[in-house]
Design a protein around this motif. Sequence first.
Motif, PDB file in Angstrom:
ATOM      1  N   VAL A 158       1.003  -0.964  -0.664  1.00 57.51           N
ATOM      2  CA  VAL A 158       0.310  -0.367   0.096  1.00 57.51           C
ATOM      3  C   VAL A 158       0.828   1.205   0.303  1.00 57.51           C
ATOM      4  O   VAL A 158       0.924   2.397  -0.768  1.00 57.51           O
ATOM      5  N   ALA A 159       2.606   1.486   0.735  1.00 60.88           N
ATOM      6  CA  ALA A 159       2.761   1.898   0.727  1.00 60.88           C
ATOM      7  C   ALA A 159       3.911   2.358  -0.712  1.00 60.88           C
ATOM      8  O   ALA A 159       4.297   3.544  -0.559  1.00 60.88           O
ATOM      9  N   TYR A 160       3.884   1.425  -1.542  1.00 59.33           N
ATOM     10  CA  TYR A 160       4.713   1.554  -2.317  1.00 59.33           C
ATOM     11  C   TYR A 160       4.720   3.322  -4.087  1.00 59.33           C
ATOM     12  O   TYR A 160       5.322   3.845  -3.413  1.00 59.33           O
TER      13      TYR A 160
ATOM     14  N   ARG B  54      -2.151   6.870   6.099  1.00 62.56           N
ATOM     15  CA  ARG B  54      -2.817   7.058   4.484  1.00 62.56           C
ATOM     16  C   ARG B  54      -2.845   5.345   4.105  1.00 62.56           C
ATOM     17  O   ARG B  54      -3.568   4.483   3.793  1.00 62.56           O
ATOM     18  N   VAL B  55      -1.719   4.546   4.649  1.00 62.46           N
ATOM     19  CA  VAL B  55      -2.036   3.268   4.471  1.00 62.46           C
ATOM     20  C   VAL B  55      -3.118   2.322   5.248  1.00 62.46           C
ATOM     21  O   VAL B  55      -3.460   1.956   4.837  1.00 62.46           O
TER      22      VAL B  55
ATOM     23  N   GLN C 186      -6.306 -10.203  -1.905  1.00 64.56           N
ATOM     24  CA  GLN C 186      -5.609  -9.698  -2.826  1.00 64.56           C
ATOM     25  C   GLN C 186      -6.287  -8.571  -3.756  1.00 64.56           C
ATOM     26  O   GLN C 186      -5.354  -7.515  -4.145  1.00 64.56           O
ATOM     27  N   GLN C 187      -6.691  -8.418  -3.959  1.00 63.08           N
ATOM     28  CA  GLN C 187      -7.756  -7.846  -5.082  1.00 63.08           C
ATOM     29  C   GLN C 187      -8.500  -6.117  -4.359  1.00 63.08           C
ATOM     30  O   GLN C 187      -7.430  -5.375  -5.438  1.00 63.08           O
ATOM     31  N   ARG C 188      -8.057  -6.532  -2.712  1.00 63.00           N
ATOM     32  CA  ARG C 188      -8.992  -5.559  -1.820  1.00 63.00           C
ATOM     33  C   ARG C 188      -7.759  -4.839  -2.127  1.00 63.00           C
ATOM     34  O   ARG C 188      -7.385  -3.712  -1.226  1.00 63.00           O
ATOM     35  N   LEU C 189      -6.528  -5.742  -1.139  1.00 64.13           N
ATOM     36  CA  LEU C 189      -5.247  -4.907  -1.355  1.00 64.13           C
ATOM     37  C   LEU C 189      -4.817  -4.209  -2.341  1.00 64.13           C
ATOM     38  O   LEU C 189      -4.554  -2.526  -2.109  1.00 64.13           O
ATOM     39  N   CYS C 190      -4.951  -4.638  -4.013  1.00 65.40           N
ATOM     40  CA  CYS C 190      -4.447  -3.656  -4.836  1.00 65.40           C
ATOM     41  C   CYS C 190      -5.673  -2.052  -5.134  1.00 65.40           C
ATOM     42  O   CYS C 190      -5.317  -1.296  -5.276  1.00 65.40           O
ATOM     43  N   ILE C 191      -6.218  -2.867  -4.153  1.00 62.27           N
ATOM     44  CA  ILE C 191      -8.115  -1.524  -4.864  1.00 62.27           C
ATOM     45  C   ILE C 191      -7.349   0.388  -3.552  1.00 62.27           C
ATOM     46  O   ILE C 191      -7.336   0.830  -3.401  1.00 62.27           O
TER      47      ILE C 191
ATOM     48  N   ALA D  30      -4.707   4.414  -2.091  1.00 64.80           N
ATOM     49  CA  ALA D  30      -3.750   5.067  -0.907  1.00 64.80           C
ATOM     50  C   ALA D  30      -3.339   6.791  -1.602  1.00 64.80           C
ATOM     51  O   ALA D  30      -2.523   7.733  -0.897  1.00 64.80           O
ATOM     52  N   VAL D  31      -2.667   6.955  -2.272  1.00 67.61           N
ATOM     53  CA  VAL D  31      -2.738   8.694  -3.744  1.00 67.61           C
ATOM     54  C   VAL D  31      -3.333   8.753  -3.977  1.00 67.61           C
ATOM     55  O   VAL D  31      -3.016   9.941  -4.367  1.00 67.61           O
ATOM     56  N   LYS D  32      -4.802   9.316  -3.882  1.00 61.94           N
ATOM     57  CA  LYS D  32      -6.237   9.681  -4.061  1.00 61.94           C
ATOM     58  C   LYS D  32      -6.487   9.929  -5.314  1.00 61.94           C
ATOM     59  O   LYS D  32      -5.658  10.972  -5.926  1.00 61.94           O
TER      60      LYS D  32
END
Length: 256
Positions: free
Chosen positions: A110-112, A128-129, A158-163, A168-170
């Motif tokens: 998420v922080a990437y 933000r994460v 995993q798909q919700r993690l990608c979302i 995260a970057v708004k």
Amino acid sequence: MATPSRTAVGVENLDFCYGTTKVLKNINLAIAANRVTAFIGPSGCGKSTLLRCINRMNDEIPGARITKGRICLNGTDIHGPKVDVVKLRSEVGMVFQKSNVFPRSIFDNVAYGLRLRGIRDASVIEERVESALRQAALWDEVKDRLQESGFGLSGGQQQRLCIARTIAVKPNVVLMDEPCSALDPIATLKVEELLWELRSEYTFVVVTHSMQQASRISDHTAFFYMGEVVEYGLTQTMFTNPREKRTEEYISGRFG
């Protein structure tokens, strides 16, 4: 054609080619801000191609080009001379058909994007994460596992993690290309509920082959056929009283 009060993405008289093959023909769409718009139509009709035009992913394909028209994000031509493509892609996020989790921890996935955009303050990143994971309805499931690999999550997680990584970057707009096609019904329902809850904050454009999903999740629907938009309007109206015969035939399963 539906006329939303505010247009997030405007597609005007757009033709698009792969080499000498025209795959999008005179596309006109006013995609409403803070709504879910579904793209439906048979395989190869141009849905995903247009989706990838909106954040200029097709720039990476040799010979792929817009030959006529333009795409505007909040009124600005995305192919304008002053447009920074990296910044554009932070404003227009993308969630793919297959979850593309990075070989990193849940937290670092998420922080990437935040770090990529120069954010270094650890407290800001942590905030933000957590916010993104909460918005993606994943926080309660992973808050004690943040340093574990993202690969340890289920397919739906995993798909919700990608979302979460995307929002995260708004971004202003989130593009989703068949985001639930590889998920089971329970995971699909969670993603659909997520879209419905988040549409007040983001503009979603979702490519789906599922008529049922389009009718459940979207405010507006565009029906594509052979590179053209046959019909575009309010989802409820299109599914109950379509204007075009081809739309009715596709929705009723007579072809596609």
